[in-house]
Design a protein around this motif. Structure first.
Motif, PDB file in Angstrom:
ATOM      1  N   ALA A 159     -24.121 -31.350 -11.814  1.00  0.00           N
ATOM      2  CA  ALA A 159     -24.003 -29.877 -11.801  1.00  0.00           C
ATOM      3  C   ALA A 159     -25.103 -29.273 -10.924  1.00  0.00           C
ATOM      4  O   ALA A 159     -24.859 -28.313 -10.197  1.00  0.00           O
ATOM      5  N   SER A 160     -26.298 -29.863 -10.963  1.00  0.00           N
ATOM      6  CA  SER A 160     -27.414 -29.333 -10.167  1.00  0.00           C
ATOM      7  C   SER A 160     -27.139 -29.464  -8.673  1.00  0.00           C
ATOM      8  O   SER A 160     -27.481 -28.572  -7.892  1.00  0.00           O
ATOM      9  N   GLN A 161     -26.522 -30.571  -8.283  1.00  0.00           N
ATOM     10  CA  GLN A 161     -26.155 -30.768  -6.866  1.00  0.00           C
ATOM     11  C   GLN A 161     -25.206 -29.641  -6.442  1.00  0.00           C
ATOM     12  O   GLN A 161     -25.394 -29.018  -5.399  1.00  0.00           O
ATOM     13  N   ASP A 162     -24.207 -29.412  -7.274  1.00  0.00           N
ATOM     14  CA  ASP A 162     -23.191 -28.403  -6.968  1.00  0.00           C
ATOM     15  C   ASP A 162     -23.793 -26.997  -6.977  1.00  0.00           C
ATOM     16  O   ASP A 162     -23.533 -26.198  -6.077  1.00  0.00           O
ATOM     17  N   LEU A 163     -24.628 -26.721  -7.970  1.00  0.00           N
ATOM     18  CA  LEU A 163     -25.212 -25.375  -8.086  1.00  0.00           C
ATOM     19  C   LEU A 163     -26.230 -25.112  -6.972  1.00  0.00           C
ATOM     20  O   LEU A 163     -26.396 -23.968  -6.548  1.00  0.00           O
ATOM     21  N   THR A 164     -26.883 -26.166  -6.497  1.00  0.00           N
ATOM     22  CA  THR A 164     -27.815 -26.001  -5.363  1.00  0.00           C
ATOM     23  C   THR A 164     -27.022 -25.574  -4.126  1.00  0.00           C
ATOM     24  O   THR A 164     -27.422 -24.653  -3.403  1.00  0.00           O
ATOM     25  N   GLN A 165     -25.889 -26.223  -3.919  1.00  0.00           N
ATOM     26  CA  GLN A 165     -25.036 -25.845  -2.778  1.00  0.00           C
ATOM     27  C   GLN A 165     -24.550 -24.405  -2.934  1.00  0.00           C
ATOM     28  O   GLN A 165     -24.575 -23.624  -1.981  1.00  0.00           O
TER      29      GLN A 165
END
Lengths: 158, 185
Positions: free
Chosen positions: B47-53
């Motif tokens: 989720a953090s990868q996606d939310l960073t993007q």
């Protein structure tokens, strides 16, 4: 927990919020207070973990691609918004042009002519009941508003 | 290819004009900060990868609003915070994270997991969203107290008081682990 009276200054010391004089004073205190020294070590352990910068890997290209897709979608939404506004505006104007004179009981010459032709056409077609011009135009407007709304909703959902 | 400078004013100006190299450079400079904030808040690696993007997409879609380069970092942090809040709201998740989430994080080899990290992440997960955000920002080396205050929409004096309180709450959750913290690598 640390019961020393100077314990409150520890976080200021760690966040570098003490003046030079206060800092020196606190460091002198640290030498003589085992409780504060222990607390400082624990705090430093926490700080050393929480100050680590975590890395997500190489995400630059993915962001750029997603950004392009989003911008294209937003541009389409913008045009759809403009289109919807034009459809709603024209429909509202038509409804207004028709309803306002009707409600104010003003003579509508063009509509009367239209009604005359429509009635002639109906007679030609062998219909018995006369055609109500206003009813026809209202129905056309309602159908137009309904279709425009449905089309807009379908576009939004897409 | 011509090298791109790290002068923020130029980078932002170029990014506003849609220069992809400037955008890439801005992402490279700030992705660690954004990812750290989001991962500490969610404890979910994917989720953090996606939310960073998602954060960077929002940054670039609104980059024209940036007038002063001094506010860039707090502005990006604020966007990251809002993205996390939206995530919690959409996922209808409680803003405190369960220990299960902390364990999920440990399945990812990209992040080095130490005993100390597990203990601290677990304690952090027990805090409220605001405390977690405050401590993440306060301990992050690249942010000043003034910038933390800007992200948290508080004045500096208030931020200091809140950090004190949040630290005390974190410390309370770490009671009994002191020996492990000091001995763990």
């Amino acid at each position: 927990m640390n019961s020393c009276q100077q314990a409150e200054r520890l976080i200021d010391y760690l966040l570098k919020q003490l003046t030079d004089e206060e800092k020196k004073e606190y460091e002198t205190h640290l030498k003589s207070c085992q409780l504060c020294r222990h607390e400082l070590q624990v705090e430093q352990a926490i700080e050393s973990e929480l100050s680590v910068e975590l890395q997500p890997g190489f995400i630059e290209n993915r962001i750029r691609v997603r950004l392009q897709v989003r911008q294209a979608r937003d541009m389409r939404s913008l045009w759809m918004y403009v289109f919807r506004m034009v459809v709603y505006g024209v429909t509202a104007a038509l409804v207004g042009i028709i309803t306002i004179p009707f409600l104010l009981k003003l003579p509508i010459i063009s509509f009367t002519d239209l009604g005359k032709y429509a009635n002639e056409a109906a007679e030609l077609l062998g219909q018995i009941a006369p055609v109500n011009t206003f009813l026809i135009i209202f129905e056309i407007c309602y159908v137009a508003v309904f279709l425009a709304s449905m089309y807009s909703l379908a576009q939004i959902r897409r | 290819m011509e090298a791109i400078s790290d002068d923020f004013e130029n980078l932002i100006q170029w990014a506003k004009n849609g220069d992809e190299r400037a955008m890439t450079r801005l992402i490279t400079i700030h992705k660690g900060l954004v990812f750290t904030i989001i991962l500490r808040m969610t404890n979910d690696y994917d989720a953090s990868q996606d939310l960073t993007q998602e954060t960077f997409i929002k940054v670039f879609m609104n980059i024209k609003k940036v007038k002063n380069t001094d506010h860039l970092k707090p502005w990006i942090c604020t966007i990251a915070r809002n993205v996390v809040r939206d995530y919690f709201r959409k996922a209808k998740r409680n803003q405190t994270i369960s220990f299960e989430d902390v364990k999920d994080l440990h399945g990812h080899s990209e992040i080095e997991i130490t005993r100390k990290r597990i203990i601290i992440q677990d304690a952090l997960a027990k805090l409220a969203e605001r405390d977690r955000m405050l401590l993440t920002l306060a301990y992050y080396q690249g942010l000043s107290l003034k910038e933390v205050a800007e992200v948290m929409k508080m004045n500096e004096a208030n931020v200091k008081v809140c950090i004190h309180r949040a630290r005390k709450r974190l410390r309370k959750h770490l009671e009994g682990y002191e020996h492990e913290l000091l001995s763990a690598s």
